[in-house]
Design an enzyme around this catalytic site. Sequence first.
Site, PDB file in Angstrom:
ATOM      1  N   LYS A  81      -0.274   4.572   2.758  1.00  0.00           N
ATOM      2  CA  LYS A  81       0.917   4.674   1.890  1.00  0.00           C
ATOM      3  C   LYS A  81       1.775   5.881   2.287  1.00  0.00           C
ATOM      4  CE  LYS A  81      -1.601   4.995  -1.873  1.00  0.00           C
ATOM      5  NZ  LYS A  81      -2.963   4.917  -1.301  1.00  0.00           N
ATOM      6  N   ARG A 127     -12.922   7.765  -5.752  1.00  0.00           N
ATOM      7  CA  ARG A 127     -11.545   7.241  -5.624  1.00  0.00           C
ATOM      8  C   ARG A 127     -11.564   5.738  -5.338  1.00  0.00           C
ATOM      9  NH1 ARG A 127      -9.554  11.212  -1.137  1.00  0.00           N
ATOM     10  NH2 ARG A 127      -7.632  10.015  -1.094  1.00  0.00           N
ATOM     11  N   ARG A 148      -1.040   2.974 -11.150  1.00  0.00           N
ATOM     12  CA  ARG A 148      -2.410   2.768 -10.689  1.00  0.00           C
ATOM     13  C   ARG A 148      -3.299   2.171 -11.758  1.00  0.00           C
ATOM     14  NH1 ARG A 148      -4.490   6.745  -6.262  1.00  0.00           N
ATOM     15  NH2 ARG A 148      -2.501   7.637  -5.862  1.00  0.00           N
TER      16      ARG A 148
HETATM   17  P1  AP5 Z   1      -2.350   7.972   4.553  1.00  0.00           P
HETATM   18  O1  AP5 Z   1      -1.012   7.430   4.874  1.00  0.00           O
HETATM   19  O2  AP5 Z   1      -2.484   9.435   4.298  1.00  0.00           O
HETATM   20  O3  AP5 Z   1      -3.038   7.100   3.400  1.00  0.00           O
HETATM   21  P2  AP5 Z   1      -2.665   6.980   1.854  1.00  0.00           P
HETATM   22  O4  AP5 Z   1      -2.721   5.538   1.528  1.00  0.00           O
HETATM   23  O5  AP5 Z   1      -1.412   7.711   1.533  1.00  0.00           O
HETATM   24  O6  AP5 Z   1      -3.960   7.701   1.278  1.00  0.00           O
HETATM   25  P3  AP5 Z   1      -4.114   8.773   0.116  1.00  0.00           P
HETATM   26  O7  AP5 Z   1      -5.533   9.284   0.245  1.00  0.00           O
HETATM   27  O8  AP5 Z   1      -3.036   9.813   0.145  1.00  0.00           O
HETATM   28  O9  AP5 Z   1      -3.990   7.885  -1.111  1.00  0.00           O
HETATM   29  P4  AP5 Z   1      -4.487   8.182  -2.490  1.00  0.00           P
HETATM   30  O10 AP5 Z   1      -3.872   7.057  -3.213  1.00  0.00           O
HETATM   31  O11 AP5 Z   1      -5.956   8.334  -2.621  1.00  0.00           O
HETATM   32  O12 AP5 Z   1      -3.925   9.656  -2.766  1.00  0.00           O
HETATM   33  P5  AP5 Z   1      -2.748  10.214  -3.650  1.00  0.00           P
HETATM   34  O13 AP5 Z   1      -2.232  11.419  -3.009  1.00  0.00           O
HETATM   35  O14 AP5 Z   1      -1.787   9.147  -4.041  1.00  0.00           O
HETATM   36  O15 AP5 Z   1      -3.320   7.551   5.778  1.00  0.00           O
HETATM   37  C1  AP5 Z   1      -4.679   7.964   5.795  1.00  0.00           C
HETATM   38  C2  AP5 Z   1      -5.076   8.250   7.261  1.00  0.00           C
HETATM   39  O16 AP5 Z   1      -5.048   7.038   8.001  1.00  0.00           O
HETATM   40  C3  AP5 Z   1      -4.122   9.213   7.952  1.00  0.00           C
HETATM   41  O17 AP5 Z   1      -4.891  10.083   8.724  1.00  0.00           O
HETATM   42  C4  AP5 Z   1      -3.244   8.298   8.841  1.00  0.00           C
HETATM   43  O18 AP5 Z   1      -2.876   8.950  10.031  1.00  0.00           O
HETATM   44  C5  AP5 Z   1      -4.153   7.114   9.124  1.00  0.00           C
HETATM   45  N1  AP5 Z   1      -3.424   5.849   9.166  1.00  0.00           N
HETATM   46  C6  AP5 Z   1      -2.535   5.391   8.260  1.00  0.00           C
HETATM   47  N2  AP5 Z   1      -2.077   4.169   8.592  1.00  0.00           N
HETATM   48  C7  AP5 Z   1      -2.722   3.834   9.745  1.00  0.00           C
HETATM   49  C8  AP5 Z   1      -2.694   2.680  10.584  1.00  0.00           C
HETATM   50  N3  AP5 Z   1      -1.921   1.605  10.304  1.00  0.00           N
HETATM   51  N4  AP5 Z   1      -3.483   2.659  11.683  1.00  0.00           N
HETATM   52  C9  AP5 Z   1      -4.282   3.736  11.976  1.00  0.00           C
HETATM   53  N5  AP5 Z   1      -4.354   4.853  11.220  1.00  0.00           N
HETATM   54  C10 AP5 Z   1      -3.583   4.912  10.111  1.00  0.00           C
HETATM   55  O19 AP5 Z   1      -3.539  10.587  -4.982  1.00  0.00           O
HETATM   56  C11 AP5 Z   1      -4.470  11.645  -4.988  1.00  0.00           C
HETATM   57  C12 AP5 Z   1      -5.074  11.784  -6.367  1.00  0.00           C
HETATM   58  O20 AP5 Z   1      -4.038  12.114  -7.333  1.00  0.00           O
HETATM   59  C13 AP5 Z   1      -5.750  10.533  -6.950  1.00  0.00           C
HETATM   60  O21 AP5 Z   1      -7.075  10.377  -6.504  1.00  0.00           O
HETATM   61  C14 AP5 Z   1      -5.643  10.825  -8.458  1.00  0.00           C
HETATM   62  O22 AP5 Z   1      -6.626  11.746  -8.842  1.00  0.00           O
HETATM   63  C15 AP5 Z   1      -4.285  11.491  -8.577  1.00  0.00           C
HETATM   64  N6  AP5 Z   1      -3.234  10.514  -8.849  1.00  0.00           N
HETATM   65  C16 AP5 Z   1      -2.185  10.189  -8.024  1.00  0.00           C
HETATM   66  N7  AP5 Z   1      -1.431   9.222  -8.572  1.00  0.00           N
HETATM   67  C17 AP5 Z   1      -2.016   8.921  -9.767  1.00  0.00           C
HETATM   68  C18 AP5 Z   1      -1.714   7.971 -10.787  1.00  0.00           C
HETATM   69  N8  AP5 Z   1      -0.678   7.129 -10.670  1.00  0.00           N
HETATM   70  N9  AP5 Z   1      -2.522   7.928 -11.870  1.00  0.00           N
HETATM   71  C19 AP5 Z   1      -3.561   8.769 -12.011  1.00  0.00           C
HETATM   72  N10 AP5 Z   1      -3.927   9.676 -11.065  1.00  0.00           N
HETATM   73  C20 AP5 Z   1      -3.146   9.749  -9.960  1.00  0.00           C
END
Ligand code: AP5
Length: 217
Positions: A14, A172, A89
Amino acid sequence: MLNIILMGPPGAGKGTQAKKIIAAYGIPHISTGDMFREAIAAKTPTGELAASYINKGMLVPDEVTIALVKERLSKDDCAKGFLLDGFPRTIPQAEALEKLTKEINRPISAVINITAEKDVLVKRITGRRVCKSCGAPFHIETLKPKVEGVCDYCGGELMQRKDDTLESLAVRLDAYEHQTLPLVKFYADRNLLHDIDGLIGLENVFKIICDIFERIK
Ligand code: AP5
Protein backbone atom coordinates in the site's frame (compact mmCIF):
# COMPACT_ATOMS: atom_id res chain seq x y z
CA MET A 1 -13.00 12.28 -9.15
CA LEU A 2 -10.27 10.20 -7.51
CA ASN A 3 -11.58 9.56 -3.99
CA ILE A 4 -9.66 6.35 -3.42
CA ILE A 5 -9.24 3.74 -0.67
CA LEU A 6 -6.09 1.61 -0.75
CA MET A 7 -6.59 -1.68 1.13
CA GLY A 8 -4.56 -4.82 1.74
CA PRO A 9 -2.76 -6.78 4.46
CA PRO A 10 0.45 -5.51 6.11
CA GLY A 11 3.19 -5.68 3.48
CA ALA A 12 0.82 -5.90 0.47
CA GLY A 13 2.46 -2.76 -0.95
CA LYS A 14 0.00 0.00 0.00
CA GLY A 15 2.67 2.51 1.06
CA THR A 16 4.85 1.67 -1.95
CA GLN A 17 1.99 2.23 -4.41
CA ALA A 18 0.81 5.31 -2.51
CA LYS A 19 4.19 6.99 -3.15
CA LYS A 20 3.81 6.36 -6.89
CA ILE A 21 0.15 7.46 -6.98
CA ILE A 22 0.85 10.76 -5.23
CA ALA A 23 3.76 11.47 -7.59
CA ALA A 24 1.59 10.76 -10.65
CA TYR A 25 -1.80 12.19 -9.60
CA GLY A 26 -0.96 14.78 -6.93
CA ILE A 27 -3.83 13.91 -4.60
CA PRO A 28 -3.36 14.14 -0.81
CA HIS A 29 -2.13 10.93 0.84
CA ILE A 30 -4.04 10.15 4.03
CA SER A 31 -2.25 7.26 5.74
CA THR A 32 -3.55 6.59 9.24
CA GLY A 33 -0.38 4.59 9.97
CA ASP A 34 1.81 7.59 9.01
CA MET A 35 -0.43 9.99 10.98
CA PHE A 36 -0.09 7.84 14.08
CA ARG A 37 3.69 7.52 13.63
CA GLU A 38 3.94 11.33 13.34
CA ALA A 39 1.87 11.73 16.52
CA ILE A 40 4.13 9.21 18.29
CA ALA A 41 7.27 11.09 17.19
CA ALA A 42 5.73 14.39 18.39
CA LYS A 43 4.81 12.71 21.72
CA THR A 44 1.22 14.02 21.59
CA PRO A 45 -1.48 12.39 23.80
CA THR A 46 -2.92 10.67 20.68
CA GLY A 47 0.58 9.45 19.81
CA GLU A 48 1.14 8.02 23.28
CA LEU A 49 -2.19 6.21 23.15
CA ALA A 50 -1.57 4.95 19.59
CA ALA A 51 1.93 3.66 20.45
CA SER A 52 0.52 1.38 23.13
CA TYR A 53 -1.50 -0.42 20.44
CA ILE A 54 0.74 -0.11 17.35
CA ASN A 55 3.90 -1.47 18.97
CA LYS A 56 2.01 -4.65 19.86
CA GLY A 57 0.50 -4.90 16.35
CA MET A 58 -3.04 -4.14 17.54
CA LEU A 59 -5.46 -1.74 15.85
CA VAL A 60 -5.90 1.67 17.46
CA PRO A 61 -9.50 2.05 18.81
CA ASP A 62 -12.08 3.06 16.19
CA GLU A 63 -13.17 6.30 17.86
CA VAL A 64 -9.60 7.68 17.88
CA THR A 65 -8.93 6.68 14.26
CA ILE A 66 -12.28 7.91 12.94
CA ALA A 67 -11.86 11.33 14.61
CA LEU A 68 -8.41 11.70 13.02
CA VAL A 69 -9.67 10.91 9.51
CA LYS A 70 -12.82 13.04 9.87
CA GLU A 71 -10.73 16.10 10.59
CA ARG A 72 -8.26 15.41 7.76
CA LEU A 73 -10.87 14.55 5.07
CA SER A 74 -12.83 17.73 5.73
CA LYS A 75 -9.85 19.93 4.79
CA ASP A 76 -9.96 21.92 1.54
CA ASP A 77 -7.13 20.05 -0.19
CA CYS A 78 -9.32 16.90 -0.28
CA ALA A 79 -11.99 18.61 -2.43
CA LYS A 80 -10.24 17.49 -5.63
CA GLY A 81 -9.61 13.92 -4.55
CA PHE A 82 -7.75 11.93 -1.88
CA LEU A 83 -5.98 8.65 -1.28
CA LEU A 84 -6.92 6.88 1.94
CA ASP A 85 -4.20 4.33 2.84
CA GLY A 86 -4.93 1.89 5.68
CA PHE A 87 -8.34 3.37 6.50
CA PRO A 88 -10.96 2.00 6.95
CA ARG A 89 -9.85 -1.24 8.62
CA THR A 90 -13.00 -2.24 10.50
CA ILE A 91 -16.71 -2.28 9.64
CA PRO A 92 -17.47 0.58 12.12
CA GLN A 93 -14.72 2.65 10.41
CA ALA A 94 -16.21 1.90 6.95
CA GLU A 95 -19.70 2.85 8.13
CA ALA A 96 -18.41 6.09 9.68
CA LEU A 97 -16.55 6.90 6.45
CA GLU A 98 -19.67 6.24 4.36
CA LYS A 99 -21.65 8.64 6.54
CA LEU A 100 -18.93 11.30 6.46
CA THR A 101 -18.35 11.15 2.67
CA LYS A 102 -22.11 11.63 2.19
CA GLU A 103 -22.16 14.63 4.55
CA ILE A 104 -19.23 16.35 2.84
CA ASN A 105 -20.32 15.18 -0.65
CA ARG A 106 -17.01 13.45 -1.40
CA PRO A 107 -18.13 9.89 -2.26
CA ILE A 108 -15.58 7.06 -2.61
CA SER A 109 -14.93 6.33 -6.29
CA ALA A 110 -12.88 3.11 -6.00
CA VAL A 111 -11.39 0.71 -3.48
CA ILE A 112 -8.07 -0.82 -4.56
CA ASN A 113 -7.49 -4.08 -2.70
CA ILE A 114 -3.93 -5.39 -3.06
CA THR A 115 -3.65 -9.08 -2.16
CA ALA A 116 -0.65 -11.27 -1.25
CA GLU A 117 -0.05 -14.56 0.57
CA LYS A 118 1.18 -14.73 4.16
CA ASP A 119 4.68 -16.16 3.48
CA VAL A 120 5.40 -13.29 1.05
CA LEU A 121 4.09 -10.71 3.54
CA VAL A 122 6.40 -12.04 6.26
CA LYS A 123 9.47 -11.74 3.97
CA ARG A 124 8.47 -8.26 2.86
CA ILE A 125 7.80 -6.90 6.34
CA THR A 126 10.87 -8.36 8.03
CA GLY A 127 13.12 -7.07 5.19
CA ARG A 128 11.50 -3.65 4.99
CA ARG A 129 13.39 -0.47 5.85
CA VAL A 130 11.61 2.89 5.99
CA CYS A 131 12.80 6.48 5.84
CA LYS A 132 12.83 8.19 9.25
CA SER A 133 11.89 11.51 7.63
CA CYS A 134 9.35 10.79 4.85
CA GLY A 135 8.33 7.17 5.61
CA ALA A 136 9.17 5.86 2.10
CA PRO A 137 9.48 2.05 2.17
CA PHE A 138 12.49 0.09 0.83
CA HIS A 139 13.53 -3.57 1.08
CA ILE A 140 16.91 -5.11 1.88
CA GLU A 141 16.63 -7.44 -1.13
CA THR A 142 13.90 -6.39 -3.54
CA LEU A 143 13.95 -2.58 -3.33
CA LYS A 144 17.38 -1.39 -2.27
CA PRO A 145 18.00 2.35 -2.05
CA LYS A 146 20.62 3.80 -4.40
CA VAL A 147 22.89 4.50 -1.41
CA GLU A 148 22.74 2.00 1.46
CA GLY A 149 20.82 3.33 4.48
CA VAL A 150 19.77 6.55 2.69
CA CYS A 151 16.32 7.44 1.33
CA ASP A 152 16.16 7.96 -2.47
CA TYR A 153 13.40 10.56 -2.09
CA CYS A 154 14.61 12.89 0.67
CA GLY A 155 18.06 11.70 1.76
CA GLY A 156 16.71 10.71 5.21
CA GLU A 157 18.09 7.85 7.28
CA LEU A 158 16.53 4.38 6.80
CA MET A 159 15.38 2.35 9.83
CA GLN A 160 13.30 -0.69 10.75
CA ARG A 161 9.77 -0.01 12.07
CA LYS A 162 9.14 -1.05 15.71
CA ASP A 163 6.08 -3.09 14.68
CA ASP A 164 7.98 -4.98 11.95
CA THR A 165 8.98 -7.82 14.29
CA LEU A 166 7.67 -11.35 13.74
CA GLU A 167 5.75 -11.09 17.04
CA SER A 168 3.89 -7.87 16.12
CA LEU A 169 3.36 -9.03 12.57
CA ALA A 170 1.49 -12.14 13.77
CA VAL A 171 -0.94 -9.86 15.67
CA ARG A 172 -1.28 -7.51 12.66
CA LEU A 173 -2.07 -10.39 10.31
CA ASP A 174 -4.65 -11.71 12.75
CA ALA A 175 -6.25 -8.24 13.02
CA TYR A 176 -6.31 -8.04 9.23
CA GLU A 177 -8.00 -11.41 8.86
CA HIS A 178 -10.65 -10.89 11.53
CA GLN A 179 -11.31 -7.13 11.43
CA THR A 180 -10.34 -5.89 7.95
CA LEU A 181 -11.16 -8.75 5.55
CA PRO A 182 -14.95 -8.27 6.05
CA LEU A 183 -14.52 -4.92 4.23
CA VAL A 184 -13.90 -6.79 0.97
CA LYS A 185 -17.56 -7.85 0.91
CA PHE A 186 -18.67 -4.43 2.22
CA TYR A 187 -17.14 -2.69 -0.82
CA ALA A 188 -17.88 -5.47 -3.32
CA ASP A 189 -21.57 -5.07 -2.38
CA ARG A 190 -21.24 -1.37 -3.30
CA ASN A 191 -19.55 -2.18 -6.65
CA LEU A 192 -16.43 -0.27 -5.64
CA LEU A 193 -13.91 -3.09 -5.21
CA HIS A 194 -10.92 -3.71 -7.51
CA ASP A 195 -8.71 -6.66 -6.48
CA ILE A 196 -5.08 -6.57 -7.63
CA ASP A 197 -2.59 -9.42 -7.20
CA GLY A 198 0.27 -7.83 -5.22
CA LEU A 199 2.77 -10.46 -6.37
CA ILE A 200 3.10 -9.27 -9.95
CA GLY A 201 5.80 -6.65 -9.34
CA LEU A 202 5.65 -3.00 -8.31
CA GLU A 203 5.38 -1.54 -11.82
CA ASN A 204 2.71 -4.00 -12.95
CA VAL A 205 0.58 -3.27 -9.88
CA PHE A 206 0.96 0.46 -10.54
CA LYS A 207 -0.03 0.07 -14.21
CA ILE A 208 -3.28 -1.67 -13.23
CA ILE A 209 -4.02 1.08 -10.69
CA CYS A 210 -3.45 3.74 -13.37
CA ASP A 211 -5.78 1.87 -15.78
CA ILE A 212 -8.51 1.84 -13.12
CA PHE A 213 -8.00 5.56 -12.40
CA GLU A 214 -8.24 6.44 -16.09
CA ARG A 215 -11.59 4.61 -16.29
CA ILE A 216 -13.15 6.30 -13.26
CA LYS A 217 -11.65 9.81 -13.51
P1 AP5 B 1 4.77 -1.53 1.88
O1 AP5 B 1 4.38 -0.76 0.67
O2 AP5 B 1 5.54 -0.83 2.95
O3 AP5 B 1 3.51 -2.32 2.46
P2 AP5 B 1 2.20 -1.77 3.19
O4 AP5 B 1 1.06 -2.50 2.60
O5 AP5 B 1 2.16 -0.28 3.17
O6 AP5 B 1 2.51 -2.35 4.64
P3 AP5 B 1 2.36 -1.69 6.07
O7 AP5 B 1 3.08 -2.63 7.01
O8 AP5 B 1 2.80 -0.26 6.10
O9 AP5 B 1 0.85 -1.80 6.28
P4 AP5 B 1 0.12 -1.79 7.58
O10 AP5 B 1 -1.26 -1.72 7.08
O11 AP5 B 1 0.44 -2.90 8.51
O12 AP5 B 1 0.73 -0.50 8.32
P5 AP5 B 1 0.16 0.95 8.60
O13 AP5 B 1 1.29 1.87 8.62
O14 AP5 B 1 -1.01 1.27 7.74
O15 AP5 B 1 5.63 -2.80 1.35
C1 AP5 B 1 6.20 -3.71 2.28
C2 AP5 B 1 7.55 -4.19 1.71
O16 AP5 B 1 7.33 -4.94 0.53
C3 AP5 B 1 8.47 -3.03 1.34
O17 AP5 B 1 9.76 -3.37 1.74
C4 AP5 B 1 8.37 -2.96 -0.21
O18 AP5 B 1 9.58 -2.55 -0.78
C5 AP5 B 1 8.03 -4.39 -0.60
N1 AP5 B 1 7.10 -4.45 -1.73
C6 AP5 B 1 5.94 -3.77 -1.87
N2 AP5 B 1 5.32 -4.09 -3.02
C7 AP5 B 1 6.11 -5.03 -3.62
C8 AP5 B 1 6.00 -5.77 -4.83
N3 AP5 B 1 4.94 -5.63 -5.67
N4 AP5 B 1 6.97 -6.66 -5.13
C9 AP5 B 1 8.04 -6.82 -4.29
N5 AP5 B 1 8.20 -6.15 -3.13
C10 AP5 B 1 7.25 -5.25 -2.79
O19 AP5 B 1 -0.42 0.75 10.06
C11 AP5 B 1 0.44 0.53 11.15
C12 AP5 B 1 -0.36 0.38 12.42
O20 AP5 B 1 -1.10 1.60 12.70
C13 AP5 B 1 -1.44 -0.72 12.42
O21 AP5 B 1 -0.92 -1.99 12.73
C14 AP5 B 1 -2.40 -0.18 13.49
O22 AP5 B 1 -1.90 -0.44 14.77
C15 AP5 B 1 -2.37 1.32 13.26
N6 AP5 B 1 -3.41 1.74 12.33
C16 AP5 B 1 -3.23 2.28 11.08
N7 AP5 B 1 -4.41 2.51 10.48
C17 AP5 B 1 -5.37 2.10 11.37
C18 AP5 B 1 -6.79 2.06 11.32
N8 AP5 B 1 -7.46 2.46 10.23
N9 AP5 B 1 -7.45 1.59 12.40
C19 AP5 B 1 -6.80 1.19 13.51
N10 AP5 B 1 -5.44 1.17 13.61
C20 AP5 B 1 -4.74 1.64 12.55
